[in-house]
Design a protein around this motif. Structure first.
Motif, PDB file in Angstrom:
ATOM      1  N   ASN A 147      17.950  21.198 -59.456  1.00  0.00           N
ATOM      2  CA  ASN A 147      17.520  21.208 -58.058  1.00  0.00           C
ATOM      3  C   ASN A 147      16.015  21.415 -57.921  1.00  0.00           C
ATOM      4  OD1 ASN A 147      20.106  20.734 -57.219  1.00  0.00           O
ATOM      5  ND2 ASN A 147      20.558  22.864 -56.694  1.00  0.00           N
ATOM      6  N   ARG A 204      13.881  18.821 -55.738  1.00  0.00           N
ATOM      7  CA  ARG A 204      13.009  19.202 -54.612  1.00  0.00           C
ATOM      8  C   ARG A 204      11.578  18.710 -54.820  1.00  0.00           C
ATOM      9  NH1 ARG A 204      16.377  23.856 -54.786  1.00  0.00           N
ATOM     10  NH2 ARG A 204      14.964  24.919 -56.213  1.00  0.00           N
ATOM     11  N   GLU A 211      20.735  17.550 -53.826  1.00  0.00           N
ATOM     12  CA  GLU A 211      20.764  18.744 -54.660  1.00  0.00           C
ATOM     13  C   GLU A 211      22.211  19.102 -54.988  1.00  0.00           C
ATOM     14  OE1 GLU A 211      18.355  22.061 -53.494  1.00  0.00           O
ATOM     15  OE2 GLU A 211      16.971  20.784 -52.350  1.00  0.00           O
TER      16      GLU A 211
END
Length: 602
Positions: free
Chosen positions: A553, A557, A572
């Motif tokens: 994740n 991001r 995610e």
């Protein structure tokens, strides 16, 4: 393969922008390994695994390659390994609604720029050879190859437009006007009954109606030609040279005897009767026809869709090997053998179904023109159609689509059609890469000083002295270690940061697309592999699952922050939620994490 060699010789002369093929029998495995490889100067021996075909997929982004085929002649047992467009031509639909035969032309159209002269050029390959290994390698076929002039360029353009309306959009407007002058001694010819250009009088036979003699080489012959000869009132002598297959002609003794009353039979001594002679040749004193026409009524009268060339000239040399046919009873096929050799019946499917995989939107676009209730099996899902003309279905498992590009249509639990999925926006398609998370992580685990896999040190029993943890690199695909995971995270973040500094918009978008979606080490592939690993190990490796989710994740991001189009945001993972009782374990691992971050950044 002589024909493949000829294709390669043309490729050496021109920079190809379009390569369009038509065929009846179609072997995708042969076409991809040999014909596509030849188009892009790739040795077939280099194509062993699915990932080897990614080199072809890259080339297909810049060259428009299409194969048009009759669904009856498709070998659906073969997998499709590339993103090339394979488009079925449905008879019984649109302007083909009255068609009763087969889509039977064998045409290769190559368009581009002459490398030496820097001028627009195009080539035609046509004849009897389908896109199969037998046709290009083992059978005896008749094939015509030449550069296309303006007059024939327009005819070939019209030929594709008959069954593919998008021809007008995908080929440059008036492209044939840039070709060489009309000085060819041949003319491209296509015939099918429902064409706007068909007036009822342009059947192939009438090109030879005034000839004193006509010689026809054909593997398939039918008795309906007797009545057609009478209808057209052809008075010239017609000699038939049948093709042999396994030392037999594709006729029964009764059919041969009846045909012999109206046609003269001869044998071509240049052909070995053990080799299947699939070539079709029509020869008179002044003309030679090379194409897909068998000596059948369906072929010459336009029930089938056929194509080829008619060449003006003296071709008497073609008769040099002809001798009287002396045929014994064992040269005729049995009833069962004739059934096996019969051309397939036309596809009577009364609807058209197309499935397009859009890699940009991550969805299937299903286009179908029927009110029936049907079931469609996609690579990663199963859906029902209840009278809808268009349906959008999101991807569920992109890895399955990468491996299996076939869809199946069922009506009342009976399979009625199988086709290949077409793919668009392939810049956003992930390449076929790693089969497991273990492979992906290990690919990043290199010792920067020795250019050796860092993980190999753990394979041989080395361990971290400070923590006391032993990080053996196991070979099974379920094992991953913290070092590889943290190394991967920092390596990919560094790569993303480097891409952010690119000034040129086109280069930035290309690099961003590669690392996000289409590259071998893409973030999307990491998300898919991480998700699979977590699903399989969450019950017994909870801590590692949490770290894998967290590190994945973190990368997602980072890449999402620089993607302009938020519709393309990577998702995610949200599988693992931990309680506070294992924080002590986290603190220990985070120390290791920081050590490897420092190592990667150094």
């Amino acid at each position: 393969m002589k024909l493949l060699k000829k294709l390669s010789e043309i490729i050496e002369k021109i920079e190809i922008s379009h390569a369009w093929f038509t065929t009846f029998s179609f072997s995708p495995a042969f076409f991809e390994k040999y014909v596509l490889a030849s188009l892009f100067n790739i040795e077939p021996s280099e194509l062993r695994r699915l990932e080897d075909y990614e080199a072809i997929n890259e080339q297909l982004k810049t060259v428009n390659v299409k194969v048009f085929y009759d669904p009856v002649g498709l070998n659906v047992t073969e997998s499709k390994k590339t993103t090339c467009d394979y488009i079925p031509v449905y008879f019984g639909l649109r302007n083909l609604e009255k068609m009763e035969g087969l889509f039977h032309p064998k045409v290769c159209f190559l368009f581009g720029t002459n490398k030496e002269k820097k001028k627009t050029t195009a080539y035609l390959i046509t004849g009897s050879a389908n896109l199969t290994h037998q046709a290009w390698g083992r059978n005896k076929e008749t094939v015509f190859v030449d550069e296309i002039d303006k007059k024939n360029g327009e005819r070939i353009h019209n030929f594709f437009t008959e069954f593919f309306p998008d021809t007008q959009m995908l080929l440059p407007k008036g492209w044939y006007n840039s070709l060489r002058k009309d000085n060819s001694n041949w003319i491209f010819r296509y015939i099918f009954k429902n064409s706007d250009n068909f007036d009822g009088n342009n059947i192939l036979f009438k090109d030879f109606v005034e000839e004193k003699e006509l010689y026809v080489w054909s593997p398939y012959i039918d008795a309906d030609m007797i009545n057609l000869k009478k209808e057209i009132n052809i008075s010239g002598k017609i000699t038939l040279i049948p093709g042999f297959k396994n030392a037999k002609i594709i006729l029964s003794k009764e059919e041969y005897n009846e045909l012999s009353k109206y046609f003269h039979f001869m044998k071509d001594e240049r052909n070995d009767i053990e080799t299947f002679v699939h070539g079709k040749l029509w020869l008179s004193e002044t003309k030679l026809c090379i194409g897909s026409w068998n000596f059948t009524k369906a072929a010459v009268c336009g029930d089938n869709f056929e194509a080829g060339v008619i060449i003006e000239g003296n071709f008497a040399r073609f008769k040099d090997g002809l001798k009287e046919l002396k045929i014994e009873d064992n040269h005729f096929m049995t009833e069962n053998e004739l059934k096996e050799e019969q051309l397939p019946k036309p596809n009577k499917i009364k609807f058209e179904c197309t499935v397009i995989a859009d890699w940009l939107k991550r969805q299937y676009e299903i286009k179908i023109n029927t009110n029936k209730t049907l079931k469609i099996n996609l690579p990663d899902s199963e859906i029902e159609i209840n009278g809808e003309r268009d349906k959008i279905v999101p991807f569920i498992n992109i890895k399955k689509l990468g491996i299996k590009k076939i869809y199946e249509v069922f009506e009342n639990e009976k399979k009625v059609f199988t086709g290949y999925i077409q793919e668009i926006n392939t810049d956003y398609r992930p390449v076929y890469g790693y089969s497991s998370l273990n492979e992906l992580l290990n690919n990043f685990s290199f010792d920067k000083d020795s250019n050796k896999r860092q993980g190999e040190r753990y394979l041989y029993g080395e361990h971290n002295e400070e923590s006391g943890d032993h990080y053996q690199l196991k070979t099974d695909n379920d094992y991953i270690n913290y070092y590889s995971l943290f190394y991967l995270t920092e390596s990919m973040i560094i790569k993303i940061e480097e891409i952010e500094t690119i000034d040129r918009k086109e280069e930035l978008e290309k690099k961003l697309s590669e690392i996000a979606y289409s590259g071998a080490n893409s973030v999307e592939q990491l998300v898919t592999l991480a998700e699979n690993w977590i699903e399989n190990n969450i019950d017994n490796k909870l801590v590692m699952c949490w770290f894998l989710q967290n590190e994945t994740n973190k990368i997602v991001r980072k890449i999402n922050n620089i993607i302009k189009d938020k519709k393309l945001d990577l998702r995610e993972l949200d599988y693992v939620k931990l309680n506070e009782s294992i924080n002590d374990k986290f603190e220990k691992i985070n120390k290791i994490n920081q050590k490897w971050i420092d190592y990667v950044r150094a």
